[in-house]
Write an enzyme that holds these catalytic residues in place. Structure first.
Site, mmCIF file in Angstrom:
data_model
loop_
_atom_site.group_PDB
_atom_site.id
_atom_site.type_symbol
_atom_site.label_atom_id
_atom_site.label_comp_id
_atom_site.label_asym_id
_atom_site.label_seq_id
_atom_site.Cartn_x
_atom_site.Cartn_y
_atom_site.Cartn_z
ATOM 1 N N MET A 174 -62.759 -147.763 -43.918
ATOM 2 C CA MET A 174 -62.528 -146.633 -43.026
ATOM 3 C C MET A 174 -61.048 -146.283 -43.032
ATOM 4 S SD MET A 174 -64.941 -147.579 -39.761
ATOM 5 C CE MET A 174 -64.241 -149.198 -39.534
ATOM 6 N N PHE B 97 -57.809 -147.350 -35.817
ATOM 7 C CA PHE B 97 -57.086 -147.020 -37.049
ATOM 8 C C PHE B 97 -57.721 -147.700 -38.257
ATOM 9 C CE2 PHE B 97 -54.234 -146.406 -33.450
ATOM 10 C CZ PHE B 97 -53.951 -145.066 -33.604
ATOM 11 N N GLY B 98 -57.037 -147.679 -39.431
ATOM 12 C CA GLY B 98 -57.681 -148.078 -40.679
ATOM 13 C C GLY B 98 -58.300 -149.467 -40.642
ATOM 14 N N SER B 99 -59.460 -149.636 -41.240
ATOM 15 C CA SER B 99 -60.164 -150.905 -41.134
ATOM 16 C C SER B 99 -61.352 -150.942 -42.088
ATOM 17 C CB SER B 99 -60.627 -151.122 -39.697
ATOM 18 O OG SER B 99 -61.182 -149.938 -39.175
ATOM 19 N N ARG B 100 -62.229 -151.943 -41.914
ATOM 20 C CA ARG B 100 -63.341 -152.132 -42.837
ATOM 21 C C ARG B 100 -64.510 -152.788 -42.121
ATOM 22 N NH1 ARG B 100 -62.218 -156.123 -47.771
ATOM 23 N NH2 ARG B 100 -64.163 -157.239 -47.538
#
Length: 219
Positions: free
Chosen positions: A99, A186-189
């Site tokens: 993401m 925020f950005g992640s997985r």
């Protein structure tokens, strides 16, 4: 479209910081018109970026006990057979969704059933696509058993920018396919571990949507 509840505090803080920054620029350098207007434009873009990150679009989710829905918006970056050693301790098919900051960061249950395992791990903040992020980063691990006895494990993983994982489930709870189980800021997985006999319906590089894209199906 609405704003997700996890964004209320962040948006309020951002609005306050932007207001103070603009007031200071306007007060101390009122004659530098181009700097003032540049500050206004950058402040507007920053605020819009924060708003879109916490957006919560309405989605019509169709449930199906034979399907495994995608738990998050983003891009499929991993599809491989791995040893899942935290809970299953056997081989599974891992499907990972990255993401980016521009994606919706709501996480949704891929299946309906009973939460059989939950664990939160504090950890590092390696970039989300780093091979060791799934075992070293801050993360949660959740396993759900369906009424048919099939188990799916999914893992929220913080990234270099994501410094807070939120979850809404606990062991022993019943969850509904497509409903929210958490949020990552925020950005992640998100990693999903499927039974070896499951049919995977996506491929690496696919853009997917949480609760809408079919990740796979039970055989």
């Amino acid at each position: 479209m609405t704003i997700h509840k996890e964004g209320y505090t962040s948006i309020a803080i951002a609005a306050l910081v932007i207001f103070v920054a603009n007031a200071l620029v306007h007060y101390f350098i009122p004659d530098a018109t181009w700097i003032v207007w540049l500050t206004y434009v950058l402040s507007f873009l920053l605020f819009v970026t924060i708003l879109q990150f916490f957006r919560s679009p309405r989605r019509h989710i169709t449930t199906d006990e034979n399907l495994i829905l995608c738990p998050a918006d983003g891009k499929v970056v991993v599809i491989e057979e791995v040893e899942e050693m935290e809970y299953f301790q056997d081989k599974r098919i891992q499907v990972s969704i990255f993401m980016s900051p521009v994606n919706v960061h709501i996480n949704r249950n891929p299946v309906s059933g009973l939460v059989t395992f939950f664990r939160y791990h504090p950890g590092k903040y390696l970039v989300a696509w780093h091979p060791k992020s799934s075992t070293l980063n801050e993360r949660t691990t959740i396993a759900v058993r369906t009424e048919q006895g099939k188990e799916v494990l999914f893992r929220q993983i913080a990234g270099a920018m994501a410094r807070r994982i939120v979850w809404y489930v606990e062991k022993g709870a019943s969850v509904q396919q497509g409903n929210e189980f958490g949020f990552i800021k925020f950005g992640s997985r998100v990693d999903v571990f499927l039974p070896l006999d499951a049919k995977v319906d996506v491929k690496i590089g696919d853009k997917v949507s949480g609760g809408l894209t079919v990740l796979g199906r039970f055989q």
